[in-house]
Design a protein around this motif. Structure first.
Motif, PDB file in Angstrom:
ATOM      1  N   THR A 194      17.495 -44.763 -22.912  1.00  0.00           N
ATOM      2  CA  THR A 194      16.631 -43.833 -23.652  1.00  0.00           C
ATOM      3  C   THR A 194      16.665 -42.456 -23.012  1.00  0.00           C
ATOM      4  O   THR A 194      16.713 -41.438 -23.719  1.00  0.00           O
ATOM      5  CB  THR A 194      15.186 -44.368 -23.708  1.00  0.00           C
ATOM      6  N   LEU A 195      16.671 -42.393 -21.689  1.00  0.00           N
ATOM      7  CA  LEU A 195      16.772 -41.102 -21.010  1.00  0.00           C
ATOM      8  C   LEU A 195      18.079 -40.417 -21.383  1.00  0.00           C
ATOM      9  O   LEU A 195      18.096 -39.221 -21.693  1.00  0.00           O
ATOM     10  CB  LEU A 195      16.657 -41.269 -19.494  1.00  0.00           C
ATOM     11  N   TYR A 196      19.161 -41.162 -21.381  1.00  0.00           N
ATOM     12  CA  TYR A 196      20.469 -40.590 -21.730  1.00  0.00           C
ATOM     13  C   TYR A 196      20.450 -40.035 -23.155  1.00  0.00           C
ATOM     14  O   TYR A 196      20.873 -38.908 -23.407  1.00  0.00           O
ATOM     15  CB  TYR A 196      21.557 -41.647 -21.559  1.00  0.00           C
ATOM     16  N   LYS A 197      19.935 -40.830 -24.101  1.00  0.00           N
ATOM     17  CA  LYS A 197      19.871 -40.373 -25.494  1.00  0.00           C
ATOM     18  C   LYS A 197      18.955 -39.159 -25.639  1.00  0.00           C
ATOM     19  O   LYS A 197      19.253 -38.242 -26.411  1.00  0.00           O
ATOM     20  CB  LYS A 197      19.404 -41.508 -26.413  1.00  0.00           C
ATOM     21  N   ALA A 198      17.861 -39.142 -24.892  1.00  0.00           N
ATOM     22  CA  ALA A 198      16.941 -37.999 -24.939  1.00  0.00           C
ATOM     23  C   ALA A 198      17.607 -36.734 -24.413  1.00  0.00           C
ATOM     24  O   ALA A 198      17.440 -35.649 -24.984  1.00  0.00           O
ATOM     25  CB  ALA A 198      15.684 -38.311 -24.137  1.00  0.00           C
ATOM     26  N   LEU A 199      18.360 -36.866 -23.340  1.00  0.00           N
ATOM     27  CA  LEU A 199      19.076 -35.712 -22.786  1.00  0.00           C
ATOM     28  C   LEU A 199      20.083 -35.161 -23.785  1.00  0.00           C
ATOM     29  O   LEU A 199      20.198 -33.950 -23.961  1.00  0.00           O
ATOM     30  CB  LEU A 199      19.763 -36.095 -21.471  1.00  0.00           C
ATOM     31  N   LEU A 200      20.812 -36.053 -24.450  1.00  0.00           N
ATOM     32  CA  LEU A 200      21.785 -35.605 -25.456  1.00  0.00           C
ATOM     33  C   LEU A 200      21.100 -34.890 -26.610  1.00  0.00           C
ATOM     34  O   LEU A 200      21.546 -33.819 -27.049  1.00  0.00           O
ATOM     35  CB  LEU A 200      22.593 -36.794 -25.975  1.00  0.00           C
ATOM     36  N   LYS A 201      20.024 -35.468 -27.121  1.00  0.00           N
ATOM     37  CA  LYS A 201      19.308 -34.882 -28.257  1.00  0.00           C
ATOM     38  C   LYS A 201      18.666 -33.555 -27.861  1.00  0.00           C
ATOM     39  O   LYS A 201      18.708 -32.583 -28.611  1.00  0.00           O
ATOM     40  CB  LYS A 201      18.259 -35.861 -28.780  1.00  0.00           C
ATOM     41  N   ALA A 202      18.077 -33.503 -26.686  1.00  0.00           N
ATOM     42  CA  ALA A 202      17.440 -32.272 -26.209  1.00  0.00           C
ATOM     43  C   ALA A 202      18.478 -31.161 -26.043  1.00  0.00           C
ATOM     44  O   ALA A 202      18.226 -30.009 -26.428  1.00  0.00           O
ATOM     45  CB  ALA A 202      16.710 -32.523 -24.902  1.00  0.00           C
ATOM     46  N   LYS A 203      19.624 -31.506 -25.488  1.00  0.00           N
ATOM     47  CA  LYS A 203      20.691 -30.511 -25.327  1.00  0.00           C
ATOM     48  C   LYS A 203      21.117 -29.980 -26.693  1.00  0.00           C
ATOM     49  O   LYS A 203      21.300 -28.772 -26.868  1.00  0.00           O
ATOM     50  CB  LYS A 203      21.876 -31.146 -24.598  1.00  0.00           C
ATOM     51  N   GLU A 204      21.234 -30.860 -27.646  1.00  0.00           N
ATOM     52  CA  GLU A 204      21.664 -30.512 -29.003  1.00  0.00           C
ATOM     53  C   GLU A 204      20.721 -29.492 -29.659  1.00  0.00           C
ATOM     54  O   GLU A 204      21.158 -28.600 -30.367  1.00  0.00           O
ATOM     55  CB  GLU A 204      21.713 -31.791 -29.837  1.00  0.00           C
TER      56      GLU A 204
END
Length: 183
Positions: free
Chosen positions: A32-42
């Motif tokens: 979830t942290l990894y997916k959150a980082l990707l989405k936040a970067k986007e």
């Protein structure tokens, strides 16, 4: 919830906080942290992370409670600095894999700060804060008599005197970017 992130960024929210502690309530898993980082970067948001290993804290806390160890100092014993260092290292590595910036909140331990410094030296966008209480008080406050130490229970807990010195050095050398109250 992650799908809502672009909408709240458009409304002015620029950061989102996640917890690697507080098992069975606020804690998220690494995926979830990894997916959150990707989405936040986007969408241009910054991920903030409370770094303590919630899984091991849960085990240590249950053992201390079973042993009747409930004085305030045991809050710190259930959350040793090594668990902050480990979670900080893990969060930084996951952010590196996502090629996203990360902000470590209320850093309290020297070894966790060392992990931030190492990542920054490699060019990774890692930001960190500490709080006023970590710059002033040490673990001995948790040992005050008549449950007086209860006034100093916080997470991460107060650390040793050498951690305080390292945090002050981190501020002087711009390895800690913020002093925040966490209100």
């Amino acid at each position: 919830i992650l799908n809502e992130l672009p909408q709240i960024v458009k409304q002015g929210v620029t950061s989102i906080k996640f917890f690697l502690a507080y098992k069975n309530s606020l804690m998220i898993d690494d995926g979830t942290l990894y997916k959150a980082l990707l989405k936040a970067k986007e969408c241009g948001a910054l991920v903030m992370v409370h770094c303590e290993n919630g899984e091991i804290i849960d085990v240590l806390t249950k053992k201390l409670l079973a042993d009747g160890k409930t004085q305030p100092v045991y809050h710190a014993i259930s959350r040793p600095a090594e668990l902050e260092e480990e979670a900080t290292t893990r969060a930084i590595m996951i952010a590196n894999l996502a090629n996203a910036p990360i902000y470590i909140v209320h850093l309290s331990a020297r070894k966790a700060l060392e992990k931030v410094i190492e990542a920054r030296k490699k060019g990774q966008k890692v930001y960190a804060e500490t709080c006023p209480h970590y710059l002033i008080f040490d673990i001995n406050k948790l040992k005050e008599k008549n449950f007086g130490g209860g006034k100093f229970v916080m997470s991460p807990p107060l650390r040793e005197k050498d951690d305080i010195k390292s945090l002050w050095d981190g501020l002087k050398n711009n390895n800690l970017q913020t002093v925040a109250s966490d209100h």
